[in-house]
Motif scaffolding. Structure first.
Motif, PDB file in Angstrom:
ATOM      1  N   ASN A 116       0.708  -1.284   0.042  1.00  0.00           N
ATOM      2  CA  ASN A 116       0.091  -0.057   0.387  1.00  0.00           C
ATOM      3  C   ASN A 116       0.565   1.169  -0.249  1.00  0.00           C
ATOM      4  O   ASN A 116       0.197   2.178  -0.294  1.00  0.00           O
ATOM      5  CB  ASN A 116      -1.041   0.052   1.506  1.00  0.00           C
ATOM      6  CG  ASN A 116      -2.089  -1.075   0.683  1.00  0.00           C
ATOM      7  OD1 ASN A 116      -2.319  -1.395  -0.105  1.00  0.00           O
ATOM      8  ND2 ASN A 116      -3.001  -0.745   2.163  1.00  0.00           N
ATOM      9  N   TRP A 117       2.008   0.752  -0.145  1.00  0.00           N
ATOM     10  CA  TRP A 117       2.779   2.033   0.273  1.00  0.00           C
ATOM     11  C   TRP A 117       3.303   2.705  -0.956  1.00  0.00           C
ATOM     12  O   TRP A 117       3.357   3.589  -1.396  1.00  0.00           O
ATOM     13  CB  TRP A 117       4.383   1.653   1.482  1.00  0.00           C
ATOM     14  CG  TRP A 117       4.268   2.359   2.335  1.00  0.00           C
ATOM     15  CD1 TRP A 117       3.438   0.914   3.573  1.00  0.00           C
ATOM     16  CD2 TRP A 117       4.236   3.288   3.920  1.00  0.00           C
ATOM     17  NE1 TRP A 117       3.074   1.483   5.267  1.00  0.00           N
ATOM     18  CE2 TRP A 117       4.252   2.194   4.438  1.00  0.00           C
ATOM     19  CE3 TRP A 117       4.837   4.189   3.200  1.00  0.00           C
ATOM     20  CZ2 TRP A 117       4.229   3.409   5.602  1.00  0.00           C
ATOM     21  CZ3 TRP A 117       5.070   5.183   4.762  1.00  0.00           C
ATOM     22  CH2 TRP A 117       4.847   4.570   5.803  1.00  0.00           C
ATOM     23  N   LEU A 118       3.418   1.691  -2.226  1.00  0.00           N
ATOM     24  CA  LEU A 118       3.270   2.430  -3.781  1.00  0.00           C
ATOM     25  C   LEU A 118       2.681   3.121  -4.038  1.00  0.00           C
ATOM     26  O   LEU A 118       2.965   3.293  -4.821  1.00  0.00           O
ATOM     27  CB  LEU A 118       3.374   1.191  -4.500  1.00  0.00           C
ATOM     28  CG  LEU A 118       4.823   0.208  -4.171  1.00  0.00           C
ATOM     29  CD1 LEU A 118       4.637  -1.502  -4.441  1.00  0.00           C
ATOM     30  CD2 LEU A 118       5.416   0.908  -4.306  1.00  0.00           C
ATOM     31  N   ARG A 119       1.755   3.783  -3.185  1.00  0.00           N
ATOM     32  CA  ARG A 119      -0.164   4.169  -3.835  1.00  0.00           C
ATOM     33  C   ARG A 119       0.946   5.671  -4.048  1.00  0.00           C
ATOM     34  O   ARG A 119      -0.234   6.589  -4.191  1.00  0.00           O
ATOM     35  CB  ARG A 119      -0.959   4.405  -3.045  1.00  0.00           C
ATOM     36  CG  ARG A 119      -2.117   2.827  -3.308  1.00  0.00           C
ATOM     37  CD  ARG A 119      -2.671   2.335  -2.200  1.00  0.00           C
ATOM     38  NE  ARG A 119      -3.379   1.099  -2.332  1.00  0.00           N
ATOM     39  CZ  ARG A 119      -4.433   1.061  -1.736  1.00  0.00           C
ATOM     40  NH1 ARG A 119      -4.734   0.984  -0.918  1.00  0.00           N
ATOM     41  NH2 ARG A 119      -4.248  -0.801  -2.137  1.00  0.00           N
ATOM     42  N   PHE A 120       2.436   5.497  -2.753  1.00  0.00           N
ATOM     43  CA  PHE A 120       2.479   7.424  -2.490  1.00  0.00           C
ATOM     44  C   PHE A 120       2.725   7.656  -4.151  1.00  0.00           C
ATOM     45  O   PHE A 120       3.761   7.052  -4.745  1.00  0.00           O
ATOM     46  CB  PHE A 120       3.059   7.412  -1.381  1.00  0.00           C
ATOM     47  CG  PHE A 120       2.182   7.388  -0.269  1.00  0.00           C
ATOM     48  CD1 PHE A 120       1.683   8.742   0.289  1.00  0.00           C
ATOM     49  CD2 PHE A 120       2.629   6.681   0.479  1.00  0.00           C
ATOM     50  CE1 PHE A 120       0.998   8.533   1.193  1.00  0.00           C
ATOM     51  CE2 PHE A 120       1.917   6.592   2.201  1.00  0.00           C
ATOM     52  CZ  PHE A 120       0.785   7.585   1.853  1.00  0.00           C
ATOM     53  N   PRO A 121       3.241   9.218  -4.018  1.00  0.00           N
ATOM     54  CA  PRO A 121       3.872   9.428  -5.811  1.00  0.00           C
ATOM     55  C   PRO A 121       5.274   8.997  -5.157  1.00  0.00           C
ATOM     56  O   PRO A 121       6.148   9.259  -4.090  1.00  0.00           O
ATOM     57  CB  PRO A 121       3.620  10.724  -5.514  1.00  0.00           C
ATOM     58  CG  PRO A 121       2.923  11.354  -3.902  1.00  0.00           C
ATOM     59  CD  PRO A 121       3.006  10.027  -3.715  1.00  0.00           C
ATOM     60  N   ARG A 122       6.379   8.789  -6.501  1.00  0.00           N
ATOM     61  CA  ARG A 122       7.841   8.247  -6.335  1.00  0.00           C
ATOM     62  C   ARG A 122       8.193  10.069  -6.342  1.00  0.00           C
ATOM     63  O   ARG A 122       7.745  10.675  -7.076  1.00  0.00           O
ATOM     64  CB  ARG A 122       7.831   7.672  -7.869  1.00  0.00           C
ATOM     65  CG  ARG A 122       6.995   6.354  -8.903  1.00  0.00           C
ATOM     66  CD  ARG A 122       6.621   5.754  -7.258  1.00  0.00           C
ATOM     67  NE  ARG A 122       6.386   4.814  -8.002  1.00  0.00           N
ATOM     68  CZ  ARG A 122       4.667   3.761  -7.308  1.00  0.00           C
ATOM     69  NH1 ARG A 122       4.296   4.030  -6.732  1.00  0.00           N
ATOM     70  NH2 ARG A 122       4.561   2.447  -9.011  1.00  0.00           N
ATOM     71  N   THR A 123       9.665   9.263  -5.931  1.00  0.00           N
ATOM     72  CA  THR A 123      10.540  10.795  -5.471  1.00  0.00           C
ATOM     73  C   THR A 123      11.454  10.345  -5.704  1.00  0.00           C
ATOM     74  O   THR A 123      12.021   8.541  -5.825  1.00  0.00           O
ATOM     75  CB  THR A 123       9.993  11.027  -4.383  1.00  0.00           C
ATOM     76  OG1 THR A 123      11.223  12.068  -3.872  1.00  0.00           O
ATOM     77  CG2 THR A 123      10.461  10.281  -2.774  1.00  0.00           C
ATOM     78  N   ALA A 124      12.320  10.786  -5.291  1.00  0.00           N
ATOM     79  CA  ALA A 124      14.246  10.693  -5.499  1.00  0.00           C
ATOM     80  C   ALA A 124      14.323  10.194  -4.123  1.00  0.00           C
ATOM     81  O   ALA A 124      13.896  10.967  -3.179  1.00  0.00           O
ATOM     82  CB  ALA A 124      14.546  11.854  -5.832  1.00  0.00           C
ATOM     83  N   PRO A 125      15.716   9.939  -3.919  1.00  0.00           N
ATOM     84  CA  PRO A 125      15.659   9.011  -2.685  1.00  0.00           C
ATOM     85  C   PRO A 125      16.594  10.438  -2.087  1.00  0.00           C
ATOM     86  O   PRO A 125      16.778  11.498  -1.979  1.00  0.00           O
ATOM     87  CB  PRO A 125      16.610   8.423  -2.532  1.00  0.00           C
ATOM     88  CG  PRO A 125      16.954   7.060  -3.758  1.00  0.00           C
ATOM     89  CD  PRO A 125      15.937   8.578  -4.657  1.00  0.00           C
ATOM     90  N   ALA A 126      16.036  10.661  -0.560  1.00  0.00           N
ATOM     91  CA  ALA A 126      16.054  11.691   0.416  1.00  0.00           C
ATOM     92  C   ALA A 126      16.123  11.196   1.852  1.00  0.00           C
ATOM     93  O   ALA A 126      15.457  10.033   2.046  1.00  0.00           O
ATOM     94  CB  ALA A 126      15.587  12.801   0.044  1.00  0.00           C
ATOM     95  N   PRO A 127      16.547  11.770   2.633  1.00  0.00           N
ATOM     96  CA  PRO A 127      15.986  11.464   3.786  1.00  0.00           C
ATOM     97  C   PRO A 127      14.571  11.474   4.764  1.00  0.00           C
ATOM     98  O   PRO A 127      13.595  12.519   4.333  1.00  0.00           O
ATOM     99  CB  PRO A 127      16.802  12.130   5.196  1.00  0.00           C
ATOM    100  CG  PRO A 127      18.337  12.766   4.078  1.00  0.00           C
ATOM    101  CD  PRO A 127      17.577  13.224   2.644  1.00  0.00           C
ATOM    102  N   GLY A 128      13.914  10.535   5.380  1.00  0.00           N
ATOM    103  CA  GLY A 128      12.406  10.900   5.078  1.00  0.00           C
ATOM    104  C   GLY A 128      11.504  10.413   4.821  1.00  0.00           C
ATOM    105  O   GLY A 128      10.011   9.966   5.269  1.00  0.00           O
ATOM    106  N   MET A 129      12.059   9.842   2.927  1.00  0.00           N
ATOM    107  CA  MET A 129      11.103   8.834   2.184  1.00  0.00           C
ATOM    108  C   MET A 129      11.395   7.763   2.667  1.00  0.00           C
ATOM    109  O   MET A 129      12.021   7.498   3.188  1.00  0.00           O
ATOM    110  CB  MET A 129      11.887   9.153   0.759  1.00  0.00           C
ATOM    111  CG  MET A 129      12.011  10.465   0.563  1.00  0.00           C
ATOM    112  SD  MET A 129      10.209  11.436   0.469  1.00  0.00           S
ATOM    113  CE  MET A 129      10.368  12.893   1.663  1.00  0.00           C
ATOM    114  N   THR A 172      10.895   0.297  -4.560  1.00  0.00           N
ATOM    115  CA  THR A 172      10.677   1.889  -5.057  1.00  0.00           C
ATOM    116  C   THR A 172      10.423   2.907  -4.212  1.00  0.00           C
ATOM    117  O   THR A 172       9.647   2.913  -2.910  1.00  0.00           O
ATOM    118  CB  THR A 172       8.958   1.791  -5.993  1.00  0.00           C
ATOM    119  OG1 THR A 172       9.356   0.316  -6.720  1.00  0.00           O
ATOM    120  CG2 THR A 172       8.534   3.153  -6.440  1.00  0.00           C
ATOM    121  N   VAL A 173      11.089   4.376  -4.403  1.00  0.00           N
ATOM    122  CA  VAL A 173      11.275   5.413  -3.227  1.00  0.00           C
ATOM    123  C   VAL A 173      10.155   6.624  -3.652  1.00  0.00           C
ATOM    124  O   VAL A 173       9.411   6.465  -4.582  1.00  0.00           O
ATOM    125  CB  VAL A 173      12.563   6.117  -3.007  1.00  0.00           C
ATOM    126  CG1 VAL A 173      12.489   7.292  -2.669  1.00  0.00           C
ATOM    127  CG2 VAL A 173      13.726   5.063  -3.008  1.00  0.00           C
TER     128      VAL A 173
END
Length: 178
Positions: A116-129, A172-173
């Motif tokens: 279910n976390w894969l429903r969030f928008p994709r992004t570049a790796p960063a702290p807190g992601m 997937t981040v």
């Protein structure tokens, strides 16, 4: 007509009997035979224990650190820390639940399932992601090198929550706040 029905029933019985055939093997000790049958009523010889050197070597690479009012932390020589077990209120597979506690400060029941976390928008790796795949999820804390990050990893093995180095390969981040 009756001849055809009887023939069909015979074929069904013959086919099912052939499909249940199993090899016949007698399992017994090599010293047993017809003139000297084996009697297994005596107690078996005890097994020799494996040397404990490997366990001692493993234990010597770990160090336990405790604070006055908080949970015990175990630090390994590789830099990983066990920061706890399964959080209260989380199911037995608790990586999604632990990640939601880390990111949102509360249990979000829909996010207990890692996919279910894969429903969030994709992004570049960063702290807190969050790095997610079907079956596991962890929170990115600090970039180390390449695709390796220091991660808050609930249910990372042995029902423990660790902060340790993880590769992003296969994950997937996603941005849980986006």
């Amino acid at each position: 007509m009756i001849k055809q029905v009887v023939s069909a029933c015979f074929l069904v019985v013959a086919a099912s009997a052939a499909s249940e055939a199993r090899p016949y093997r007698i399992v017994q000790a090599s010293e047993c035979n017809v003139t000297m049958p084996c009697d297994f009523s005596y107690s078996q010889t005890p097994r020799a224990r494996a040397p404990r050197q490997q366990l001692q070597a493993y234990r010597s690479t770990r160090m336990t650190v405790g604070d006055a009012g908080s949970a015990t932390t175990i630090i390994g020589t590789s830099g990983d820390r066990v920061v706890g077990g399964r959080p209260a209120g989380c199911p037995s597979s608790f990586c999604g639940c632990g990640a939601s506690l880390r990111v949102f400060g509360r249990v979000v029941p829909e996010l207990n399932l890692a996919s279910n976390w894969l429903r969030f928008p994709r992004t570049a790796p960063a702290p807190g992601m969050v790095a997610a795949r079907r079956g596991h999820v962890f929170v990115l804390e600090q970039h180390l090198a390449g695709d390796t990050w220091m991660a808050y990893d609930a249910n990372s093995g042995g029902h423990a929550t660790r902060i340790h180095a993880r590769s992003l390969r296969g994950y997937t981040v996603v941005n849980p706040r986006g």
